[in-house]
Design a protein around this motif. Structure first.
Motif, PDB file in Angstrom:
ATOM      1  N   MET A 130      16.252   9.058  15.691  1.00  8.51           N
ATOM      2  CA  MET A 130      15.163   8.098  15.716  1.00  8.51           C
ATOM      3  C   MET A 130      14.343   8.234  14.436  1.00  8.51           C
ATOM      4  N   THR A 131      14.175   7.141  13.741  1.00  7.20           N
ATOM      5  CA  THR A 131      13.376   7.172  12.513  1.00  7.20           C
ATOM      6  C   THR A 131      11.960   6.712  12.809  1.00  7.20           C
ATOM      7  N   LEU A 132      11.044   7.427  12.191  1.00  3.76           N
ATOM      8  CA  LEU A 132       9.640   7.073  12.346  1.00  3.76           C
ATOM      9  C   LEU A 132       9.298   5.912  11.431  1.00  3.76           C
ATOM     10  N   PRO A 133       8.382   5.050  11.872  1.00  2.11           N
ATOM     11  CA  PRO A 133       7.982   3.958  10.980  1.00  2.11           C
ATOM     12  C   PRO A 133       7.274   4.524   9.749  1.00  2.11           C
ATOM     13  N   LYS A 134       7.515   3.872   8.624  1.00  3.85           N
ATOM     14  CA  LYS A 134       6.882   4.320   7.386  1.00  3.85           C
ATOM     15  C   LYS A 134       5.450   3.801   7.335  1.00  3.85           C
ATOM     16  N   PRO A 135       4.553   4.674   6.925  1.00  2.00           N
ATOM     17  CA  PRO A 135       3.174   4.190   6.766  1.00  2.00           C
ATOM     18  C   PRO A 135       3.108   3.260   5.549  1.00  2.00           C
ATOM     19  N   PRO A 136       2.113   2.404   5.506  1.00  2.00           N
ATOM     20  CA  PRO A 136       1.993   1.522   4.339  1.00  2.00           C
ATOM     21  C   PRO A 136       1.795   2.330   3.059  1.00  2.00           C
ATOM     22  N   THR A 137       2.318   1.803   1.975  1.00  2.00           N
ATOM     23  CA  THR A 137       2.108   2.452   0.686  1.00  2.00           C
ATOM     24  C   THR A 137       0.667   2.214   0.242  1.00  2.00           C
ATOM     25  N   LEU A 138       0.268   2.916  -0.782  1.00  2.00           N
ATOM     26  CA  LEU A 138      -1.088   2.763  -1.304  1.00  2.00           C
ATOM     27  C   LEU A 138      -1.362   1.305  -1.680  1.00  2.00           C
ATOM     28  N   ASP A 139      -0.405   0.674  -2.344  1.00  2.00           N
ATOM     29  CA  ASP A 139      -0.575  -0.714  -2.778  1.00  2.00           C
ATOM     30  C   ASP A 139      -0.583  -1.710  -1.621  1.00  2.00           C
ATOM     31  N   GLN A 140      -0.189  -1.266  -0.434  1.00  2.00           N
ATOM     32  CA  GLN A 140      -0.207  -2.136   0.742  1.00  2.00           C
ATOM     33  C   GLN A 140      -1.514  -2.002   1.546  1.00  2.00           C
ATOM     34  N   HIS A 141      -2.393  -1.135   1.111  1.00  2.00           N
ATOM     35  CA  HIS A 141      -3.682  -0.939   1.772  1.00  2.00           C
ATOM     36  C   HIS A 141      -4.732  -1.883   1.169  1.00  2.00           C
ATOM     37  N   LEU A 142      -5.256  -2.773   1.971  1.00  2.00           N
ATOM     38  CA  LEU A 142      -6.312  -3.673   1.521  1.00  2.00           C
ATOM     39  C   LEU A 142      -7.513  -2.871   1.029  1.00  2.00           C
ATOM     40  N   CYS A 143      -7.826  -1.795   1.731  1.00  2.00           N
ATOM     41  CA  CYS A 143      -8.988  -0.984   1.341  1.00  2.00           C
ATOM     42  C   CYS A 143      -8.837  -0.445  -0.080  1.00  2.00           C
ATOM     43  N   PHE A 144      -7.640  -0.059  -0.470  1.00  2.00           N
ATOM     44  CA  PHE A 144      -7.438   0.451  -1.820  1.00  2.00           C
ATOM     45  C   PHE A 144      -7.573  -0.662  -2.855  1.00  2.00           C
ATOM     46  N   LEU A 145      -7.057  -1.833  -2.547  1.00  2.00           N
ATOM     47  CA  LEU A 145      -7.169  -2.947  -3.484  1.00  2.00           C
ATOM     48  C   LEU A 145      -8.642  -3.312  -3.704  1.00  2.00           C
ATOM     49  N   ILE A 146      -9.412  -3.343  -2.626  1.00  2.00           N
ATOM     50  CA  ILE A 146     -10.838  -3.644  -2.756  1.00  2.00           C
ATOM     51  C   ILE A 146     -11.537  -2.535  -3.526  1.00  2.00           C
ATOM     52  N   TYR A 147     -11.221  -1.291  -3.221  1.00  2.00           N
ATOM     53  CA  TYR A 147     -11.828  -0.133  -3.898  1.00  2.00           C
ATOM     54  C   TYR A 147     -11.522  -0.152  -5.399  1.00  2.00           C
ATOM     55  N   SER A 148     -10.255  -0.309  -5.757  1.00  2.00           N
ATOM     56  CA  SER A 148      -9.882  -0.273  -7.175  1.00  2.00           C
ATOM     57  C   SER A 148     -10.444  -1.483  -7.923  1.00  2.00           C
ATOM     58  N   THR A 149     -10.509  -2.630  -7.259  1.00  2.00           N
ATOM     59  CA  THR A 149     -11.102  -3.814  -7.869  1.00  2.00           C
ATOM     60  C   THR A 149     -12.591  -3.608  -8.096  1.00  2.00           C
ATOM     61  N   SER A 150     -13.252  -3.009  -7.124  1.00  2.00           N
ATOM     62  CA  SER A 150     -14.684  -2.723  -7.258  1.00  2.00           C
ATOM     63  C   SER A 150     -14.949  -1.802  -8.445  1.00  2.00           C
ATOM     64  N   LEU A 151     -14.130  -0.775  -8.601  1.00  2.00           N
ATOM     65  CA  LEU A 151     -14.280   0.137  -9.746  1.00  2.00           C
ATOM     66  C   LEU A 151     -14.113  -0.618 -11.065  1.00  2.00           C
ATOM     67  N   LYS A 152     -13.103  -1.476 -11.129  1.00  2.00           N
ATOM     68  CA  LYS A 152     -12.854  -2.251 -12.352  1.00  2.00           C
ATOM     69  C   LYS A 152     -13.998  -3.224 -12.627  1.00  2.00           C
ATOM     70  N   MET A 153     -14.543  -3.811 -11.580  1.00  2.00           N
ATOM     71  CA  MET A 153     -15.659  -4.741 -11.764  1.00  2.00           C
ATOM     72  C   MET A 153     -16.880  -4.003 -12.316  1.00  2.00           C
ATOM     73  N   THR A 154     -17.156  -2.841 -11.755  1.00  2.00           N
ATOM     74  CA  THR A 154     -18.294  -2.052 -12.220  1.00  2.00           C
ATOM     75  C   THR A 154     -18.098  -1.643 -13.676  1.00  2.00           C
ATOM     76  N   GLN A 155     -16.881  -1.261 -14.044  1.00  2.00           N
ATOM     77  CA  GLN A 155     -16.591  -0.888 -15.435  1.00  2.00           C
ATOM     78  C   GLN A 155     -16.702  -2.092 -16.370  1.00  2.00           C
ATOM     79  N   THR A 156     -16.380  -3.267 -15.877  1.00  2.00           N
ATOM     80  CA  THR A 156     -16.513  -4.482 -16.685  1.00  2.00           C
ATOM     81  C   THR A 156     -17.987  -4.803 -16.917  1.00  2.00           C
TER      82      THR A 156
END
Length: 144
Positions: free
Chosen positions: A1-27
């Motif tokens: 039995m194979t376990l389901p794979k957790p989402p990758t980092l790039d599949q996490h909405l929270c990470f996309l919002i977080y990294s975008t926020s960092l880039k916006m602040t740097q801009t």
């Protein structure tokens, strides 16, 4: 039995919002340096440009932060001569924040910051409006 794979980092909405926020602040950083403002200071000023004379607690609430986090930012803005903190006659524990003429004059320069930031984003107004609607809905769904 194979376990389901957790989402990758790039599949996490929270990470996309977080990294975008960092880039916006740097801009924003170099754009705000010309105004001698940090990003948190800029946000406080934006709130006061919308409605001058708010209490510190009201500004903190508007920024979705606690007043203890906003107080040091406000103190630095006062030291720069952009606002004055005075006691609220209705509640001695609260401080009312009033823009000085220098703080009011900064608003015109901040308009250029908004325009320059928008230009650096390279997205159309309709896309911005859609992002704002969707992120606003997400923010509201996640609670107060």
């Amino acid at each position: 039995m194979t376990l389901p794979k957790p989402p990758t980092l790039d599949q996490h909405l929270c990470f996309l919002i977080y990294s975008t926020s960092l880039k916006m602040t740097q801009t924003y950083k170099p754009l705000l340096t010309a105004l001698n403002l940090t990003y948190p200071q800029y946000l406080v000023m934006v709130v006061l440009w919308e409605q001058d004379g708010l209490g510190l607690k009201d500004v903190a609430q508007r920024l979705q932060q606690d007043s203890g986090s906003v107080t040091p930012v406000v103190k630095r803005l006062e030291a720069e001569g952009y606002l004055i903190r005075s006691r609220d006659p209705r509640d001695e524990r609260n401080r009312v924040l009033t823009l000085t003429p220098a703080g009011q004059a900064l608003r015109a320069a901040a308009l250029k910051v908004s325009q320059d930031f928008a230009a650096q984003c390279s997205i159309e107004n309709e896309e911005v409006a859609s992002l704002m609607r969707n992120l606003g809905k997400l923010n509201q769904n996640l609670g107060p």
